[in-house]
Write an enzyme that holds these catalytic residues in place. Structure first.
Site, PDB file in Angstrom:
ATOM      1  N   GLU A   1     -12.921   5.797   6.511  1.00  0.00           N
ATOM      2  CA  GLU A   1     -11.709   6.147   7.501  1.00  0.00           C
ATOM      3  C   GLU A   1     -11.189   7.419   6.993  1.00  0.00           C
ATOM      4  OE1 GLU A   1      -9.443   2.692   9.536  1.00  0.00           O
ATOM      5  OE2 GLU A   1      -9.015   2.804   7.426  1.00  0.00           O
ATOM      6  N   ALA A   2     -10.537   8.561   7.852  1.00  0.00           N
ATOM      7  CA  ALA A   2     -10.067   9.753   7.432  1.00  0.00           C
ATOM      8  C   ALA A   2      -9.026   9.828   6.558  1.00  0.00           C
ATOM      9  CB  ALA A   2      -9.767  10.475   8.857  1.00  0.00           C
ATOM     10  N   ASN A   3      -8.469   8.720   6.391  1.00  0.00           N
ATOM     11  CA  ASN A   3      -7.082   8.373   5.324  1.00  0.00           C
ATOM     12  C   ASN A   3      -7.615   8.260   3.968  1.00  0.00           C
ATOM     13  OD1 ASN A   3      -7.940   5.644   5.314  1.00  0.00           O
ATOM     14  ND2 ASN A   3      -6.368   4.973   6.605  1.00  0.00           N
TER      15      ASN A   3
ATOM     16  N   SER B   1       0.894  -1.199  -0.123  1.00  0.00           N
ATOM     17  CA  SER B   1       0.031  -0.009  -0.123  1.00  0.00           C
ATOM     18  C   SER B   1       0.872   1.316  -0.041  1.00  0.00           C
ATOM     19  CB  SER B   1      -1.045   0.023   1.155  1.00  0.00           C
ATOM     20  OG  SER B   1      -1.815   1.157   1.237  1.00  0.00           O
TER      21      SER B   1
ATOM     22  N   ASP C   1      -6.200   1.994  -2.905  1.00  0.00           N
ATOM     23  CA  ASP C   1      -7.545   1.400  -2.273  1.00  0.00           C
ATOM     24  C   ASP C   1      -7.762   2.650  -1.382  1.00  0.00           C
ATOM     25  OD1 ASP C   1      -5.696   1.511  -0.279  1.00  0.00           O
ATOM     26  OD2 ASP C   1      -6.480  -0.622   0.405  1.00  0.00           O
TER      27      ASP C   1
ATOM     28  N   ASP D   1      -3.371   6.220  -3.106  1.00  0.00           N
ATOM     29  CA  ASP D   1      -2.043   5.554  -2.342  1.00  0.00           C
ATOM     30  C   ASP D   1      -1.564   4.468  -3.230  1.00  0.00           C
ATOM     31  OD1 ASP D   1      -4.330   3.476  -2.083  1.00  0.00           O
ATOM     32  OD2 ASP D   1      -3.389   2.940  -0.186  1.00  0.00           O
TER      33      ASP D   1
ATOM     34  N   ARG E   1      -5.303   5.267  22.818  1.00  0.00           N
ATOM     35  CA  ARG E   1      -5.276   3.835  22.580  1.00  0.00           C
ATOM     36  C   ARG E   1      -3.984   3.336  22.383  1.00  0.00           C
ATOM     37  NH1 ARG E   1      -5.259   2.915  16.959  1.00  0.00           N
ATOM     38  NH2 ARG E   1      -6.099   0.894  17.178  1.00  0.00           N
ATOM     39  N   ALA E   2      -3.746   2.082  22.510  1.00  0.00           N
ATOM     40  CA  ALA E   2      -2.290   1.459  22.491  1.00  0.00           C
ATOM     41  C   ALA E   2      -2.186   1.279  20.867  1.00  0.00           C
ATOM     42  CB  ALA E   2      -2.593   0.138  23.044  1.00  0.00           C
TER      43      ALA E   2
END
Length: 552
Positions: free
Chosen positions: A386-388, A73, A294, A290, A513-514
């Site tokens: 997703e924001a991406n 990707s 995708d 990208d 978040r981890a």
């Protein structure tokens, strides 16, 4: 019930494996949302084992074709990866992810045999079932070598296969579903790369048929010097003449070092600036794919070269608003419901816009495309991005049936219904697809007669920041179930402190978040003003550092 291993098959596996030894590393390999992804020189054995798992998965799925995609990707060219695609074009069933991990981490012939046996018995795989795998790769130089490793595994397991060469990831997903639905009443599409372009171009022609006019300005596509470049060019050849004026930049696939280098969707989103080769004037419409096509994000510059981003949140709200209008105009609003699925990383302003302006329901889920896709698939029409820039719109069988049966009562209803039906074919139903999503956005802008200026004006993003804090033990940071990872369960003292800090800022929001890959936590923060956002995130990071962090 125990299932016996075919000893002749396993002897062939061991013999083939000799040519693809495991890399000399003590590290364990993990299968995640993106499959396996790492330096390409570590992947040979991993890809070989993925071939074994894909063969077993096909047998488990009654001989349906399973897909394997070799890609990394948005990573640099020296990396590569591999992932498995399930029969309807969806990501590998989560129950099978541990099998892929176990197999890749087998270090001896005996361990490999035990893993193979474990999958056969635990998943109840019948050896006599047919098995078929189809696969493709992106433009990375290492892809050709990794394909040989995959073929070795498939040949050792007597698995029928089709090598589709170089494709985008979504094209491989399309081909998997098309292959497995070819004998159904309503096949997904023609089983070929050409069939993919035919389906999209036909649907696009129908989707813009009732638009007042096509966009009057050109759109420039940054292809990240990846596989999206030749595939976008092929798509253009199939589009109706004069429908879109598309300019392509960053299409140097013959130069591996240029792949995703200062260009592409991830670069633009992360660095918040235009890609290399940008020549746009104020309000020119640009977008970036990208490396495996995708993801897609749009952007432009205002006067004074002020950068403006139209990311996945913006595409989701644009799509949901347009589809919602079509559903109402077609007279289906009491029959079909629409929901937007977001992660906690979605900008808070986008959520407020959806709920207050579009009057649509927002559902939150854990980070990761597979979580978004799963929830969206349960809706009549589920919109997720997703924001991406990775996302799609899923139409349930119930919604498609309602569109098919509905009898329009006016010309306006008929036009809305025809456009809506076209979108079900235009939008890739298996996975986020930059080429498909590109045509979706261009369709909507044509119908609305919008420029990027009107699109941006729908709402104003809250200033936000994402930071990383190194910690001694990331496993200590766990989320409260059902909160979409927005609240911490442990360490017990951390969430109350975050709440205390956030309460001091207007429109403040922050969660921790981890990381999935390193001993660190990700800190995301929003507030009404840029300086408040910076201060909020800094204070949370300082507290985590003093509580259980470590110096970088």
């Amino acid at each position: 019930m125990a299932y016996d291993i075919n000893e002749d098959e396993f002897k062939a596996i061991l013999k083939a494996a000799e040519d693809w030894p495991r890399a000399d590393t003590l590290a364990d390999f993990s299968y995640g949302t993106a499959g396996f992804r790492m330096r390409a020189d570590l992947l040979d054995y991993v890809v070989f084992t993925v071939g074994l798992v894909a063969s077993l998965r096909s047998r488990k799925c009654a001989g349906n074709a399973i897909g394997v995609m070799i890609t990394a990707s948005h990573n640099p060219a020296e990396d590569n990866g591999v992932k498995i695609v399930d029969p309807m074009g969806e990501m590998l069933m989560s129950d099978w992810e541990p099998y892929a991990k176990f197999m890749a981490n087998a270090r001896t012939p005996e361990q490999l045999r035990n893993c193979f046996m474990h999958i056969i018995n635990t998943a109840q795989v019948h050896d006599h079932n047919a098995r078929k795998v189809i696969f493709a790769r992106d433009t990375r130089p290492s892809g050709a070598r990794l394909v040989r490793a995959l073929k070795a595994a498939l040949e050792a397991t007597n698995t029928e296969y089709v090598d589709y060469g170089i494709l985008t990831t979504p094209q491989l997903h399309y081909l998997v579903k098309a292959t497995n639905t070819v004998k159904m009443d309503k096949p997904y599409g023609e089983v070929s790369e050409e069939g993919y372009y035919k389906k999209l171009s036909k649907a696009f022609s129908e989707a813009i048929n009732h638009a007042t006019r096509p966009p009057s300005t050109p759109v420039t596509v940054d292809c990240a010097n990846g596989v999206g470049a030749p595939k976008m060019k092929k798509l253009i050849e199939h589009l109706p003449e004069g429908a879109l004026d598309i300019q392509i930049v960053n299409d140097r696939i013959e130069s591996p070092e240029d792949l995703n280098n200062h260009c592409g969707a991830d670069f633009v989103k992360t660095s918040q600036r235009v890609p290399q080769s940008f020549t746009g004037k104020a309000f020119d419409r640009w977008c970036s794919l990208d490396g495996d096509a995708d993801r897609i994000i749009y952007y432009f510059v205002e006067e004074g070269k002020v950068f403006r981003l139209l990311d996945g949140d913006r595409i989701a709200t644009l799509a949901a608003a347009f589809i919602g209008e079509l559903v109402r105009k077609a007279g289906l609003d009491e029959v079909i419901t629409i929901a937007i699925v977001q992660t906690a990383y979605a900008n808070g302003a986008s959520t407020k816009y959806v709920e207050q302006n579009l009057k649509l329901k927002v559902e939150f889920t854990n980070t990761g495309v597979k979580h978004l896709h799963h929830v969206a698939a349960m809706k009549d029409i589920g919109v997720y991005f997703e924001a991406n820039g990775h996302g799609t719109v899923l139409f349930s069988e119930r919604a498609v049936k309602a569109m098919r049966k509905h009898q329009p009562q006016s010309t306006a209803q008929m036009e809305a219904l025809e456009t809506l039906r076209a979108l079900t074919d235009l939008i890739n139903q298996t996975v986020g697809d930059a080429l498909s999503d590109f045509l979706l956005v261009e369709t909507i802008l044509a119908h609305k007669e919008w420029t990027v200026k009107e699109w941006l004006a729908t709402y104003t993003d809250l200033p936000n920041k994402l930071a990383k804090c190194l910690v001694t033990d990331r496993s200590a940071y766990t989320s409260v179930p059902g909160t979409a990872e927005q609240r911490l369960a442990t360490p017990a003292r951390v969430q109350p402190k975050i709440d205390e800090i956030v309460s001091k800022y207007r429109d403040g929001r922050c969660f921790v978040r981890a990381s999935g890959t390193e001993d660190a936590v990700r800190v995301y923060g929003e507030a009404a003003e840029v300086y408040d956002t910076e201060d909020l995130v800094a204070k949370v990071c300082d507290f985590i550092g003093s509580y259980g962090g470590k110096s970088p």
